[in-house]
Design an enzyme around this catalytic site. Structure first.
Site, PDB file in Angstrom:
ATOM      1  N   HIS A 391     -26.291 -14.807  59.513  1.00  0.00           N
ATOM      2  CA  HIS A 391     -25.729 -15.776  60.459  1.00  0.00           C
ATOM      3  C   HIS A 391     -26.644 -16.996  60.577  1.00  0.00           C
ATOM      4  O   HIS A 391     -26.203 -18.147  60.406  1.00  0.00           O
ATOM      5  CB  HIS A 391     -25.558 -15.093  61.816  1.00  0.00           C
ATOM      6  CG  HIS A 391     -25.021 -15.969  62.899  1.00  0.00           C
ATOM      7  ND1 HIS A 391     -23.716 -15.922  63.308  1.00  0.00           N
ATOM      8  CD2 HIS A 391     -25.612 -16.917  63.682  1.00  0.00           C
ATOM      9  CE1 HIS A 391     -23.512 -16.795  64.281  1.00  0.00           C
ATOM     10  NE2 HIS A 391     -24.657 -17.416  64.527  1.00  0.00           N
ATOM     11  N   GLU A 392     -27.916 -16.751  60.862  1.00  0.00           N
ATOM     12  CA  GLU A 392     -28.853 -17.870  61.051  1.00  0.00           C
ATOM     13  C   GLU A 392     -29.097 -18.624  59.748  1.00  0.00           C
ATOM     14  O   GLU A 392     -29.334 -19.839  59.757  1.00  0.00           O
ATOM     15  CB  GLU A 392     -30.171 -17.365  61.645  1.00  0.00           C
ATOM     16  CG  GLU A 392     -30.047 -16.677  62.996  1.00  0.00           C
ATOM     17  CD  GLU A 392     -29.381 -17.530  64.071  1.00  0.00           C
ATOM     18  OE1 GLU A 392     -29.343 -18.774  63.914  1.00  0.00           O
ATOM     19  OE2 GLU A 392     -28.895 -16.959  65.062  1.00  0.00           O
ATOM     20  N   HIS A 395     -26.446 -21.255  59.466  1.00  0.00           N
ATOM     21  CA  HIS A 395     -26.843 -22.447  60.212  1.00  0.00           C
ATOM     22  C   HIS A 395     -27.879 -23.252  59.426  1.00  0.00           C
ATOM     23  O   HIS A 395     -27.823 -24.485  59.378  1.00  0.00           O
ATOM     24  CB  HIS A 395     -27.469 -22.042  61.549  1.00  0.00           C
ATOM     25  CG  HIS A 395     -26.500 -21.606  62.594  1.00  0.00           C
ATOM     26  ND1 HIS A 395     -25.383 -22.329  62.937  1.00  0.00           N
ATOM     27  CD2 HIS A 395     -26.501 -20.515  63.409  1.00  0.00           C
ATOM     28  CE1 HIS A 395     -24.740 -21.719  63.921  1.00  0.00           C
ATOM     29  NE2 HIS A 395     -25.389 -20.612  64.212  1.00  0.00           N
ATOM     30  N   HIS A 398     -26.462 -25.256  56.536  1.00  0.00           N
ATOM     31  CA  HIS A 398     -25.690 -26.358  57.112  1.00  0.00           C
ATOM     32  C   HIS A 398     -26.624 -27.513  57.485  1.00  0.00           C
ATOM     33  O   HIS A 398     -26.384 -28.675  57.116  1.00  0.00           O
ATOM     34  CB  HIS A 398     -24.938 -25.845  58.340  1.00  0.00           C
ATOM     35  CG  HIS A 398     -23.853 -26.762  58.818  1.00  0.00           C
ATOM     36  ND1 HIS A 398     -23.058 -26.448  59.898  1.00  0.00           N
ATOM     37  CD2 HIS A 398     -23.430 -27.983  58.393  1.00  0.00           C
ATOM     38  CE1 HIS A 398     -22.184 -27.420  60.102  1.00  0.00           C
ATOM     39  NE2 HIS A 398     -22.394 -28.374  59.204  1.00  0.00           N
TER      40      HIS A 398
END
Length: 601
Positions: A391-392, A395, A398
């Site tokens: 998940h991180e 980020h 991105h």
């Protein structure tokens, strides 16, 4: 519960498992020198007050200085924040972060004149400026966004006053955080063998995931009883939060606090309402999930302290960190080698702070520094932690691509798209794991995790969004947000969402008192919309391959160079339509079908 290992001190963690803030500033002294230099920029900024409309050259010089200030201030804030979070007991870094935040407020005050002045420049004169100074063309979208706020922008003096009040407006959130994290203490819970189990904000959710029902119930009752003892205080804080939103939105002539909040991310308010309406029309699927959970747990009565307990037991959940890294790299392979190489950099070059240590901030997050992203984890060598890692990293990629491709003015993507990249990674990881196993029990274990993501993100966050909307509506009507009213509304929503097979008792009516996101100004709905978009994008990537990947990477590189709805359309999903939310809910229904089949008999 399993025996807990002692939490190490920071100095006991091997360096390769800690992040490296020195990539931003080699020493604290270098940070201080930069702080002193950035502090002087306020005077330079103020020198432009009253002059922005004089010439193209002056406007260009100012906006370049503004962007430089933001970049340098961001580095100061990120470094001090990272150092503070390594060990929250260290007063030096608490002080550094406090200085950085105060400097932010000071510089924001210095810049308060800019928007009103830019709005006074006639459109035809601004067009002339673009012709006279080609460098200004980069900022055309930036100025257009300011112009779109014309009717919501006040005089110079009024803007400065509102800016100065900004720090004060943070008081409800700050006080709530101090109350919950520093001042509230909880009695020990009791497990099924009569043993005392320490209870805290950090340990509450793990107790609710235990297979020991006696522990779950004990922790649930004692935890919410503590919040019940301060419910009037917390209600006053939430009321103050709602009132300050109402004040600022009214001062800026917005129709409502919701309209003001979504305007900041350039998202139509209809997206918020579409989400609530679409999820509300599909609550039968969540009710079906609750019935299945009740059946698989073998319960005569389903209580809210049963909602996190594993529906599938007896599966080894251990995944060492080094193995988790390998699995994550395999899972994102559909996104291509370049994407994988960014993850390899993160692993090799100390972008990640992996293990828990005494005093370290809890949870996990990504901080998108310009030098490279930083990731905070408190890794536990289990499935949940592997999903947090992927998940991180979503980020991180991105931010990495947006920082690399976009100029400073368009680097920072807005909150509405922030959860898409992270959740798309999670969806790819889940599809990868499901594709590797045919074992019924292991597959059921994974689908259980997938269902929990839907329940916790798409349904639960929408319920929060609906509650937050009600808070705003009551405040606009002048109805006081008393503890009694908040409990009444929250319990009614809990009954509506979880259905007749769930006992929504008096304690769950207090859950609003422990949710920090209710101080985040209509933030939570974006978890649900982001999750829906991510499910759609992950399925497109797996189905269409290279063309979908190309569109997706362009989205990740987009920063805020377009409005979020347009960026997502470019990637292949239209969040102005209820379709992505409905499609995600239909997938939830399909997963329920498979879960029922796998657990028959």
């Amino acid at each position: 519960m399993a025996e807990m290992k002692p939490i190490p001190e920071r100095g006991e963690i091997p360096q390769e498992y800690t992040w490296n803030p020195a990539d931003m500033f080699p020493t604290d002294e270098a940070w201080q020198a930069e702080y002193d230099a950035v502090k002087t920029l306020g005077e330079r900024i103020s020198g432009y007050a009253g002059h922005l409309g004089e010439s193209a050259k002056t406007l260009y010089e100012f906006v370049e200085l503004e962007q430089e200030t933001g970049t340098r201030l961001g580095a100061l804030m990120r470094y001090s924040s990272l150092r503070q979070d390594e060990d929250t007991r260290v007063a030096k870094y608490q002080a550094m972060y406090g200085k950085a935040m105060s400097l932010y407020v000071e510089l924001a005050g210095s810049l308060a004149f800019a928007t009103p002045e830019i709005l006074k420049i006639p459109d035809e004169k601004l067009e002339q400026f673009y012709r006279e100074e080609p460098g200004l063309e980069l900022y055309r979208r930036y100025f257009r966004i300011i112009q779109d706020k014309r009717e919501h922008t006040l005089t110079d003096a009024e803007e400065k006053l509102l800016s100065a009040a900004g720090e004060m407006a943070q008081a409800p959130e700050d006080i709530s955080s101090k109350l919950e994290n520093a001042d509230l203490t909880f009695p020990d819970a009791t497990d099924g063998q009569g043993n005392a189990v320490p209870l805290s904000n950090g340990s509450f959710v793990p107790t609710q995931m235990s297979e020991d029902r006696a522990l779950r119930r004990s922790a649930y009752e004692k935890y919410y009883d503590v919040f019940g003892s301060v419910k009037n205080t917390v209600a006053a804080l939430l009321s103050a939060e709602a009132k300050q939103r109402q004040f600022f939105s009214s001062a800026r002539k917005y129709e409502s606090p919701l309209a003001a909040a979504v305007a900041e991310t350039r998202v139509p308010p209809a997206v918020y309402h579409n989400l609530i309406d679409t999820v509300g029309a599909n609550l039968d699927k969540l009710h079906r999930y609750v019935r299945l959970r009740k059946k698989l747990l073998g319960l005569d009565e389903m209580h809210m302290y049963d909602i996190y307990a594993p529906m599938v037991s007896g599966v080894d959940n251990t995944i060492p960190y080094e193995k988790a890294k390998d699995i994550v790299l395999e899972a994102v392979a559909p996104l291509g080698k370049d994407y994988q190489d960014i993850l390899r950099q993160a692993f090799a070059n100390r972008w990640i702070d992996v293990w828990e240590n005494v005093g370290k901030r809890s949870g996990g997050y990504m901080s998108g520094a310009v030098v490279h992203p930083y990731i905070l984890l408190n890794h536990k060598d289990d499935l949940e932690s592997m999903f947090t890692l992927v998940h991180e990293l979503g980020h991180a990629v991105h931010s990495y691509l947006s920082n690399k491709v976009q100029p400073p003015v368009y680097r920072d993507y807005v909150i509405f798209v922030a959860e898409v990249a992270s959740t798309c990674n999670e969806a790819l990881l889940m599809e990868h794991l499901l594709g590797r196993t045919t074992d019924k029990k292991e597959r059921a274990h994974l689908i259980n995790h997938f269902l929990e993501q839907f329940k916790g993100t798409l349904y639960r966050q929408t319920m929060f969004a609906e509650f937050e909307l009600k808070m705003g509506e009551y405040t606009a009507q002048g109805t006081p947000l008393t503890a009694e009213l908040l409990c009444q509304e929250y319990r009614a929503l809990n009954e509506k969402y979880y259905g007749p097979d769930m006992i929504s008792d008096e304690r769950i009516a207090l859950e609003w008192a422990r949710i920090p996101h209710f101080y985040y100004n209509y933030y939570v709905y974006q978890y649900a919309t982001g999750y829906s978009a991510a499910i759609a994008l992950s399925r497109r990537i797996l189905k269409e391959g290279e063309s979908a990947v190309k569109d997706y990477l362009a989205f990740l590189s987009g920063g805020c160079s377009q409005d979020p709805i347009d960026l997502l359309r470019m990637a292949g999903v239209d969040m102005a339509s209820p379709k992505p939310v409905q499609d995600a809910l239909d997938l939830f229904d399909t997963l329920l079908d498979e879960m029922e089949t796998l657990t028959e008999g």
